[in-house]
Design an enzyme around this catalytic site. Sequence first.
Site, PDB file in Angstrom:
ATOM      1  N   ARG A  85      22.396 -23.093  -0.722  1.00  0.00           N
ATOM      2  CA  ARG A  85      21.027 -23.396  -1.147  1.00  0.00           C
ATOM      3  C   ARG A  85      20.494 -24.660  -0.475  1.00  0.00           C
ATOM      4  NH1 ARG A  85      23.159 -23.529  -7.237  1.00  0.00           N
ATOM      5  NH2 ARG A  85      24.659 -22.157  -6.240  1.00  0.00           N
ATOM      6  N   LYS A 100      37.456 -26.136  -1.916  1.00  0.00           N
ATOM      7  CA  LYS A 100      37.892 -24.902  -2.576  1.00  0.00           C
ATOM      8  C   LYS A 100      39.410 -24.845  -2.655  1.00  0.00           C
ATOM      9  CE  LYS A 100      34.090 -21.937  -0.902  1.00  0.00           C
ATOM     10  NZ  LYS A 100      33.499 -21.564  -2.193  1.00  0.00           N
TER      11      LYS A 100
HETATM   12  N1  BES Z   1      29.906 -19.130  -0.082  1.00  0.00           N
HETATM   13  C1  BES Z   1      30.089 -19.374  -1.458  1.00  0.00           C
HETATM   14  C2  BES Z   1      29.824 -18.140  -2.319  1.00  0.00           C
HETATM   15  C3  BES Z   1      30.851 -17.060  -2.278  1.00  0.00           C
HETATM   16  C4  BES Z   1      31.921 -17.065  -3.154  1.00  0.00           C
HETATM   17  C5  BES Z   1      30.723 -15.990  -1.422  1.00  0.00           C
HETATM   18  C6  BES Z   1      32.837 -16.037  -3.141  1.00  0.00           C
HETATM   19  C7  BES Z   1      31.626 -14.946  -1.433  1.00  0.00           C
HETATM   20  C8  BES Z   1      32.702 -14.987  -2.288  1.00  0.00           C
HETATM   21  C9  BES Z   1      29.142 -20.474  -1.926  1.00  0.00           C
HETATM   22  O1  BES Z   1      28.817 -21.435  -1.003  1.00  0.00           O
HETATM   23  C10 BES Z   1      29.822 -21.178  -3.050  1.00  0.00           C
HETATM   24  O2  BES Z   1      30.810 -21.814  -2.811  1.00  0.00           O
HETATM   25  N2  BES Z   1      29.257 -21.063  -4.246  1.00  0.00           N
HETATM   26  C11 BES Z   1      29.794 -21.679  -5.393  1.00  0.00           C
HETATM   27  C12 BES Z   1      28.639 -22.272  -6.139  1.00  0.00           C
HETATM   28  C13 BES Z   1      29.042 -23.184  -7.253  1.00  0.00           C
HETATM   29  C14 BES Z   1      29.672 -24.447  -6.700  1.00  0.00           C
HETATM   30  C15 BES Z   1      27.831 -23.501  -8.069  1.00  0.00           C
HETATM   31  C16 BES Z   1      30.508 -20.615  -6.220  1.00  0.00           C
HETATM   32  O3  BES Z   1      30.028 -19.490  -6.271  1.00  0.00           O
HETATM   33  O4  BES Z   1      31.547 -20.913  -6.764  1.00  0.00           O
HETATM   34 MN    MN Z   2      30.205 -23.040  -0.989  1.00  0.00          MN
END
Ligand code: BES
Ligand code: MN
Length: 514
Positions: free
Chosen positions: A364, A290
């Site tokens: 997931r 990230k």
């Molecule tokens: N933990 C995150 C989701 C999240 C994002 C929670 C912002 C709270 C605030 C999750 O694991 C994630 O990184 N999801 C990605 C999925 C994508 C790679 C398909 C996302 O939402 O960007």
């Molecule tokens: Mn994630």
Amino acid sequence: MKEIIDVELKTRKVDFSRCKTDMLAVGLFSDVKDLDKLNKELNGKLNGAINHVIRLGDFQGKEGTSAVVYGNEQVGAKRILLTGLGEKKKATLDTLRKAAAHAAKKSVETKAETVGLALHKAFGGRLDAAAMGQACAEGTYFGSYRYDEFITESENGRLDSLKVELVDPDSVKLQKLKKGLADGATTGKAQSFARTLGNRPANVVTPASLAAVAKELAHGSKTLSCTVFDEKQMKAKGMGGVLAVGSGSRNAPRFIVLKHRPADKAASAGPTVALVGKAITFDSGGISIKPSANMEEMKLDKCGGIAVLGTMKAIAELGLPLNVLGIVPSAENMPSGTSYRPGDIINTFSGKTVEVQNTDAEGRMILCDGLHYAVKQKCDIIIDIATLTGACVVALGKHMAGLMGNDDGLIKQLQRASQDCGEKVWPMPSGEEYAKEMKSKIADLKNISGRWGGACTAAAFLGQFVGDTTWAHLDMAGVWSFEKATEYTAEGASGYGVRLLTAYLVNLARARKK
Ligand code: BES
Ligand code: MN
Ligand code: ZN
């Protein structure tokens, strides 16, 4: 200093105006011009001070606002907190819960150690007394909560405990309020427990330490038992999803199971509900790392799993006559030479293979093993809860969780529970169209799809692992925390899900009894 502010909740039969306390909280609606009996009496003894504040326009009865009037020799309270309840016809149980939270927050701020709560009085007989008692207790915990266990140099110090009394001159009414007060204290305490776990950083809360917390919960309870699988045991079982996500971190993953079996044999003949919660103790994104802005928030990625732990604590203390399985797969998602990579194909616990296209879609990957575990245990109903997608936050903002699933009845029951407890949900789709997007060319599934409808495709992925079991999914990514303090509570982890899941289970147990 104590870890959190202790809350003591009692009822007391007393005339409102004679209630000796640091802070007496009374409620006023924004659209009711004449003072009700309680406030009229206080106003008289305060030489018209309440009317004066209202006439000046300093207090208009709006929700989330309040004004302080100081007591005199004629009233027992040192301070009277005029607490806004908004429009009378719109007021619900949640109005009362929030007012209690606001009053608790103000009391902690002014270091008023003893509080008399008379907020319920404004509602007359419109709401069930036990439910009002419960709402007041839940609100008190919610509003008085703050997270300061790592602050060693506090300037002003803070209260160690808040002593709250629900006051009323009528002992019959008080008896009813008291019934709900105890239940509300249990849920409120469990929610604060969840908030503290959520707020603790990832160098403190690891999958192993979370497992230790779960074991401790079971240790202190007659109806809870806890099983934890470590990496070796997960390998033997084939839990490839959790193992893949955990492989990049020195803090090894765990698979936590808390089982609640009611003491009453007859009750344990009923259905088993599985609660499956995502507990990523830190989500760096892994190899698909990230951006660094706000990455510290990703310590909150364990909050779904923590909501499950908090709920298990609450229902055990409530003595709920229902079989419930709390399933919490936990891992830390980190980039390293041992991490899982984009392109890897993972054999999940269910036997289905998943092509990893993004290691940041890790929730997931652990949940699919948790869901399959619930299916293998022959659970009748499965509800999962997870901080799953940024897309859900884009869709719904920070006010409600996304609610998906394969059963309209279960969705309705969760909406009902949401209304009862004040933790909001909004229905979203996750059917076939979305499931199709999750198909891989080289494995059974892939873990991401295109750009659009990310919350729905994520839910549809999860739906592939529940077979035909009745299932619902809560995406709590938007509601995991308050970025800033609100009128009702401190900033940080919200403890979302504890009240919602507890309310759902309480309702289910009640419906079965009938
Ligand atoms: N933990 C995150 C989701 C999240 C994002 C929670 C912002 C709270 C605030 C999750 O694991 C994630 O990184 N999801 C990605 C999925 C994508 C790679 C398909 C996302 O939402 O960007
Ligand atoms: Mn994630
Ligand atoms: Zn995540």
